[in-house]
Design an enzyme around this catalytic site. Structure first.
Site, mmCIF file in Angstrom:
data_model
loop_
_atom_site.group_PDB
_atom_site.id
_atom_site.type_symbol
_atom_site.label_atom_id
_atom_site.label_comp_id
_atom_site.label_asym_id
_atom_site.label_seq_id
_atom_site.Cartn_x
_atom_site.Cartn_y
_atom_site.Cartn_z
ATOM 1 N N ASN A 41 53.265 -20.555 -18.681
ATOM 2 C CA ASN A 41 52.921 -21.921 -19.057
ATOM 3 C C ASN A 41 53.178 -22.096 -20.544
ATOM 4 O O ASN A 41 53.012 -21.162 -21.324
ATOM 5 C CB ASN A 41 51.442 -22.217 -18.787
ATOM 6 C CG ASN A 41 51.151 -22.471 -17.331
ATOM 7 O OD1 ASN A 41 52.036 -22.774 -16.542
ATOM 8 N ND2 ASN A 41 49.894 -22.354 -16.961
ATOM 9 N N ARG A 49 53.443 -21.255 -11.395
ATOM 10 C CA ARG A 49 53.820 -19.894 -11.793
ATOM 11 C C ARG A 49 53.734 -18.931 -10.608
ATOM 12 O O ARG A 49 54.638 -18.117 -10.409
ATOM 13 C CB ARG A 49 52.944 -19.389 -12.941
ATOM 14 C CG ARG A 49 53.194 -20.133 -14.250
ATOM 15 C CD ARG A 49 52.253 -19.666 -15.329
ATOM 16 N NE ARG A 49 50.878 -19.876 -14.883
ATOM 17 C CZ ARG A 49 49.830 -19.240 -15.370
ATOM 18 N NH1 ARG A 49 49.974 -18.331 -16.308
ATOM 19 N NH2 ARG A 49 48.619 -19.485 -14.921
#
Length: 94
Positions: free
Chosen positions: A40, A22
């Site tokens: 996520n 990320r």
């Protein structure tokens, strides 16, 4: 003149959690001038909404296949999006 704009939702599967995917996505997207978000998922995948110039979006899709060091990408699924929920910057969301 501003080029053609595009937005896509990407779902990246493989070893993509626990490797800073990320954070890496946010950095790459910002370098490309993209807006959107990344998060996520419970199944171990990562989902991202990316919006911006068509060429930059295409470049980001290609980068998703590599990811950060330690990632092992098995699949990248792309779905065109209206981009209506893209923020004005790029965020990591829960």
């Amino acid at each position: 003149m501003q080029g053609r704009q595009r937005a896509v939702r990407a779902r990246i599967s493989g070893k993509v959690q626990g490797v800073s995917y990320r954070v890496w996505t946010r950095g790459e997207a910002m370098r490309l001038g993209l807006t959107g978000w990344v998060r996520n998922e419970r199944d171990g995948s990562v989902t991202a909404l990316i919006a911006g110039a068509d060429g930059a979006v295409t470049a980001m899709i290609e980068r998703f296949w590599h990811g950060p060091r330690g990632a092992s990408v098995a699949k990248v699924e792309i779905e065109e999006s209206a981009g209506d929920d893209a923020p004005g910057d790029f965020r990591i969301v829960a």
